[in-house]
Write a protein that holds these residues in place. Structure first.
Motif, short mmCIF file in Angstrom:
data_model
loop_
_atom_site.label_atom_id
_atom_site.label_comp_id
_atom_site.label_asym_id
_atom_site.label_seq_id
_atom_site.Cartn_x
_atom_site.Cartn_y
_atom_site.Cartn_z
N GLU A 48 0.81 -1.22 0.00
CA GLU A 48 0.00 0.00 0.00
C GLU A 48 0.85 1.27 0.00
OE1 GLU A 48 -3.38 -0.07 -0.16
OE2 GLU A 48 -3.19 -2.24 -0.35
N SER A 49 2.12 1.16 -0.34
CA SER A 49 3.02 2.31 -0.23
C SER A 49 2.58 3.48 -1.11
CB SER A 49 4.46 1.91 -0.55
OG SER A 49 4.58 1.50 -1.89
N ALA A 50 2.16 3.20 -2.33
CA ALA A 50 1.78 4.28 -3.24
C ALA A 50 0.57 5.05 -2.71
CB ALA A 50 1.49 3.73 -4.63
N SER A 51 -0.41 4.34 -2.20
CA SER A 51 -1.60 5.04 -1.69
C SER A 51 -1.27 5.80 -0.40
CB SER A 51 -2.75 4.07 -1.47
OG SER A 51 -2.42 3.09 -0.51
N ALA A 52 -0.41 5.23 0.44
CA ALA A 52 -0.01 5.92 1.67
C ALA A 52 0.74 7.20 1.33
CB ALA A 52 0.85 5.01 2.54
N LEU A 53 1.67 7.12 0.39
CA LEU A 53 2.43 8.30 -0.01
C LEU A 53 1.51 9.37 -0.57
CD1 LEU A 53 5.63 6.81 -1.68
CD2 LEU A 53 5.54 8.26 0.36
N ALA A 54 0.56 8.98 -1.41
CA ALA A 54 -0.36 9.95 -2.01
C ALA A 54 -1.20 10.62 -0.93
CB ALA A 54 -1.25 9.26 -3.04
N LEU A 55 -1.71 9.84 0.01
CA LEU A 55 -2.53 10.38 1.09
C LEU A 55 -1.73 11.35 1.94
CD1 LEU A 55 -5.07 10.37 2.94
CD2 LEU A 55 -3.98 8.46 4.14
N TRP A 56 -0.54 10.94 2.36
CA TRP A 56 0.29 11.78 3.23
C TRP A 56 0.75 13.04 2.51
CZ3 TRP A 56 3.49 6.96 4.92
CH2 TRP A 56 2.71 6.18 5.79
N LYS A 57 1.02 12.93 1.22
CA LYS A 57 1.44 14.11 0.46
C LYS A 57 0.31 15.13 0.38
CE LYS A 57 3.82 15.50 -3.70
NZ LYS A 57 4.65 15.03 -4.81
N ARG A 58 -0.91 14.66 0.10
CA ARG A 58 -2.06 15.57 0.04
C ARG A 58 -2.28 16.25 1.39
NH1 ARG A 58 -4.56 11.24 -2.64
NH2 ARG A 58 -5.73 10.77 -0.76
N LYS A 59 -2.22 15.45 2.45
CA LYS A 59 -2.44 15.99 3.79
C LYS A 59 -1.38 17.02 4.15
CE LYS A 59 -3.85 14.43 8.27
NZ LYS A 59 -4.54 13.34 8.92
#
Length: 73
Positions: A48-59
């Motif tokens: 799930e690294s890609a989705s975690a990175l995308a979420l954290w970057k947006r936040k």
């Protein structure tokens, strides 16, 4: 990376830890902080690294923008 650049980089990273409130929330417990960082690293090594990175970057982007908006008034 030169020594001065590395020092500045490390100071900036430490500033993010403080800015996120992690120092206060953990009562400045370095063991707890390190454990939390290891947990984040495990997640980034997973499927799930890609989705975690995308979420954290947006936040993070929203938080920086909100902070800048508060400064600009």
């Amino acid at each position: 990376m030169k020594r001065r650049e590395r020092t500045r980089h490390l100071i900036e990273l430490g500033g993010l830890v403080v800015k996120a409130g992690l120092v206060d929330l953990t009562d400045d417990d370095r063991t707890t902080l390190y454990g939390a960082f290891l947990t984040v690293a495990e997640r980034l090594r997973g499927e799930e690294s890609a989705s975690a990175l995308a979420l954290w970057k947006r936040k993070g982007k929203r938080a920086f923008e909100a902070e800048q908006g508060a400064i600009d008034g």
